[in-house]
Design a protein around this motif. Structure first.
Motif, short mmCIF file in Angstrom:
data_model
loop_
_atom_site.label_atom_id
_atom_site.label_comp_id
_atom_site.label_asym_id
_atom_site.label_seq_id
_atom_site.Cartn_x
_atom_site.Cartn_y
_atom_site.Cartn_z
N ASN A 46 42.30 31.50 25.69
CA ASN A 46 41.13 31.32 26.55
C ASN A 46 40.34 30.07 26.14
O ASN A 46 39.88 29.97 25.02
CB ASN A 46 40.22 32.56 26.47
N GLY A 47 40.22 29.13 27.04
CA GLY A 47 39.47 27.91 26.75
C GLY A 47 40.27 26.85 26.00
O GLY A 47 39.74 25.80 25.66
N ILE A 48 41.52 27.11 25.74
CA ILE A 48 42.37 26.14 25.04
C ILE A 48 43.09 25.28 26.09
O ILE A 48 43.84 25.80 26.91
CB ILE A 48 43.41 26.83 24.13
N LYS A 70 40.44 38.41 27.04
CA LYS A 70 40.87 39.23 28.18
C LYS A 70 40.97 40.71 27.78
O LYS A 70 40.50 41.60 28.50
CB LYS A 70 42.21 38.72 28.70
N LEU A 71 41.58 40.99 26.65
CA LEU A 71 41.77 42.37 26.21
C LEU A 71 40.44 43.06 25.92
O LEU A 71 40.25 44.23 26.28
CB LEU A 71 42.68 42.40 24.98
N ILE A 127 34.02 43.28 20.94
CA ILE A 127 35.14 43.71 20.08
C ILE A 127 36.27 42.68 20.07
O ILE A 127 37.31 42.89 19.47
CB ILE A 127 35.68 45.10 20.50
N PHE A 128 36.01 41.55 20.71
CA PHE A 128 36.96 40.43 20.75
C PHE A 128 37.53 40.13 19.37
O PHE A 128 38.75 40.02 19.18
CB PHE A 128 36.24 39.21 21.34
N SER A 140 43.95 48.19 16.95
CA SER A 140 45.25 48.71 17.37
C SER A 140 45.78 47.97 18.60
O SER A 140 46.97 47.63 18.67
CB SER A 140 45.10 50.21 17.66
N THR A 141 44.90 47.69 19.55
CA THR A 141 45.30 46.93 20.74
C THR A 141 45.81 45.55 20.35
O THR A 141 46.85 45.10 20.83
CB THR A 141 44.11 46.81 21.73
#
Length: 188
Positions: free
Chosen positions: A96-98, A116-117, A126-127, A171-172
């Motif tokens: 994102n943003g790269i 996004k997640l 929680i990024f 975990s995600t």
């Protein structure tokens, strides 16, 4: 075992918190730990980075120029730290943003869509834990139970009700990190 890590991005992305949680996790495992933050006076929105060293041996200096792992969260940090990863090391980044993706072929590169997640999970804060989960999948240098203890130590008690959500985010991240393949450019 010694792991030398740079985590870099914008202030407000949880860069320093991620480093602090890693440092606390290392302490819980009886490792030698160094946590050295660096940020501009503007904090939120400005650039921030933190160097974390986890080691089974004494740490001679917290100051590093090259790293085993770079966790990159914005383009400015990619420009500054991509070349600072040791050959054979690891670079993890959120796309994102790269605009200019990593180009090195002598390191292992992983991509994780933390922004996004975290949005899909309903809490953008929680990024950093999604990213941390991705890192721990690639480099399981601290045990998950120690990361949760590190969360308890670094989060104010009034936010302890968010620990299950942060654990889910870790975990995600572990499940969603993917290797990134550098495409060789062909000039005609």
């Amino acid at each position: 075992m010694t792991e030398e890590i740079i985590i870099a991005g914008f202030g407000g992305q949880g860069v320093l918190s991620m480093g602090k949680i890693l440092a606390y996790s290392g302490i819980m495992q009886n490792q030698e730990v160094s946590w050295m933050p660096s940020y501009g006076p503007e904090m939120r929105g400005g650039t921030a980075n933190v160097t974390v060293i986890l080691s089974d041996d004494r740490i001679s200096s917290p100051y590093l120029k090259i790293f085993d792992t770079a966790i990159i969260l914005n383009q400015q940090s990619m420009d500054k730290f991509e070349e600072s990863v040791k050959p054979g090391g690891v670079l993890i980044y959120d796309p994102n943003g790269i605009s200019h993706h990593p180009t090195r072929t002598d390191i292992n590169i992983y991509q994780i869509e933390g922004t996004k997640l975290a949005a899909e999970m309903g809490n953008k804060k929680i990024f950093n834990m999604v990213i941390l989960g991705g890192f721990l999948k690639v480099k399981p240098i601290v045990q998950l139970e120690n990361v949760i203890e590190g969360l308890k130590k670094s989060l104010s008690e009034r936010y302890h009700h968010l620990i299950p959500l942060n654990t889910e985010a870790i975990s995600t991240g572990m499940n969603k990190i993917t290797p990134f393949k550098v495409e060789k450019q062909v000039f005609s």
